[in-house]
Design an enzyme around this catalytic site. Structure first.
Site, PDB file in Angstrom:
ATOM      1  N   CYS A  79      80.955  10.791  47.641  1.00 36.02           N
ATOM      2  CA  CYS A  79      80.080   9.748  47.137  1.00 36.02           C
ATOM      3  C   CYS A  79      80.855   8.429  46.991  1.00 36.02           C
ATOM      4  O   CYS A  79      81.252   7.849  47.988  1.00 36.02           O
ATOM      5  CB  CYS A  79      79.412  10.184  45.830  1.00 36.02           C
ATOM      6  SG  CYS A  79      77.999   9.122  45.385  1.00 36.02           S
ATOM      7  N   HIS A 183      76.470  14.364  47.779  1.00 31.17           N
ATOM      8  CA  HIS A 183      77.198  15.249  46.859  1.00 31.17           C
ATOM      9  C   HIS A 183      77.103  16.697  47.346  1.00 31.17           C
ATOM     10  O   HIS A 183      76.074  17.343  47.139  1.00 31.17           O
ATOM     11  CB  HIS A 183      76.608  15.164  45.451  1.00 31.17           C
ATOM     12  CG  HIS A 183      76.915  13.901  44.734  1.00 31.17           C
ATOM     13  ND1 HIS A 183      78.083  13.715  44.029  1.00 31.17           N
ATOM     14  CD2 HIS A 183      76.219  12.751  44.614  1.00 31.17           C
ATOM     15  CE1 HIS A 183      78.084  12.511  43.480  1.00 31.17           C
ATOM     16  NE2 HIS A 183      76.962  11.897  43.836  1.00 31.17           N
ATOM     17  N   GLU A 185      78.419  19.247  45.991  1.00 29.57           N
ATOM     18  CA  GLU A 185      78.270  20.121  44.823  1.00 29.57           C
ATOM     19  C   GLU A 185      76.832  20.155  44.303  1.00 29.57           C
ATOM     20  O   GLU A 185      76.488  21.028  43.506  1.00 29.57           O
ATOM     21  CB  GLU A 185      79.241  19.705  43.707  1.00 29.57           C
ATOM     22  CG  GLU A 185      78.947  18.384  43.043  1.00 29.57           C
ATOM     23  CD  GLU A 185      79.441  17.192  43.831  1.00 29.57           C
ATOM     24  OE1 GLU A 185      79.253  16.068  43.332  1.00 29.57           O
ATOM     25  OE2 GLU A 185      80.002  17.359  44.942  1.00 29.57           O
TER      26      GLU A 185
END
Length: 201
Positions: A79, A183, A185
């Site tokens: 990011c 992202h 995650e």
């Protein structure tokens, strides 16, 4: 050891837990020497570019990350961590980045019906087979939250694009250096697969 850089600007524990979920230990550290000595390094980030760049300079963690990258170690920006790899950002002025990839970071152009920040799920359009993408479907869906995007000088570093509404750089890959504007995650199965690919390098 995978080291996640802690400079006060990232969702560090979420990234660490994602690596743990795919069977790999990752250490969170604010020690420049730990970063230089790591086998692989993650530069995460959320928030303002200027604040992040200033903190990387103040702590010496920016130089440590550049040392790791220049030593040929696998390095991953996430990011804001992608944006920081570039020469300069136009977010709230003009601010210098790490200069590892030539180019600049700009705000999305206003467009009717298009919200800024760009937030939510979007499909990647793969331009070249970056290591992070190994084994994934051709147009994987990932999760974005950002108002600015990178414009590389050399289009050859662009590994994947997405649209909002025009094409923008969603992933870069330059030798041992790679980065995601999205992202992983927060991107569920696809994101975990990317982190597993990075850990396997």
């Amino acid at each position: 050891m995978i080291v996640i850089i802690d400079y006060g600007m990232g969702n560090l524990r979420s990234v660490q837990k994602a690596f743990e979920a795919v069977g790999h230990a990752a250490e969170i550290s604010s020690d420049p020497d730990r970063v230089r000595n790591a086998k692989k390094v993650i530069l995460p980030g959320v928030g303002a570019f200027a604040d992040a760049a200033a903190e990387l300079r103040r702590t010496g963690l920016g130089d440590a990350f550049k040392d790791a990258a220049n030593a040929g170690k696998p390095c991953l920006g996430v990011c804001l961590g992608l944006q920081l790899l570039f020469d300069v950002s136009e977010e709230d002025g003009r601010h210098e980045g790490l200069g590892l990839i030539r180019g600049r970071v700009v705000r999305f152009d206003p467009s009717p019906g298009i919200k800024i920040p760009h937030m939510g799920w979007n499909n990647l359009r793969v331009r070249k087979p970056a290591p992070l993408l190994a084994g994934l479907e051709p147009d994987p869906s990932v999760y974005f939250v950002h108002s600015y995007h990178a414009v590389p000088e050399d289009r050859e570093v662009v590994a994947a694009e997405a649209d909002h509404p025009k094409p923008f750089t969603a992933m870069v890959w330059q030798d041992n250096l790679m980065a995601c504007q999205f992202h992983p995650e927060k991107s569920q199965r696809v994101g975990l697969a990317m982190y597993a690919n990075f850990a396997a390098l």
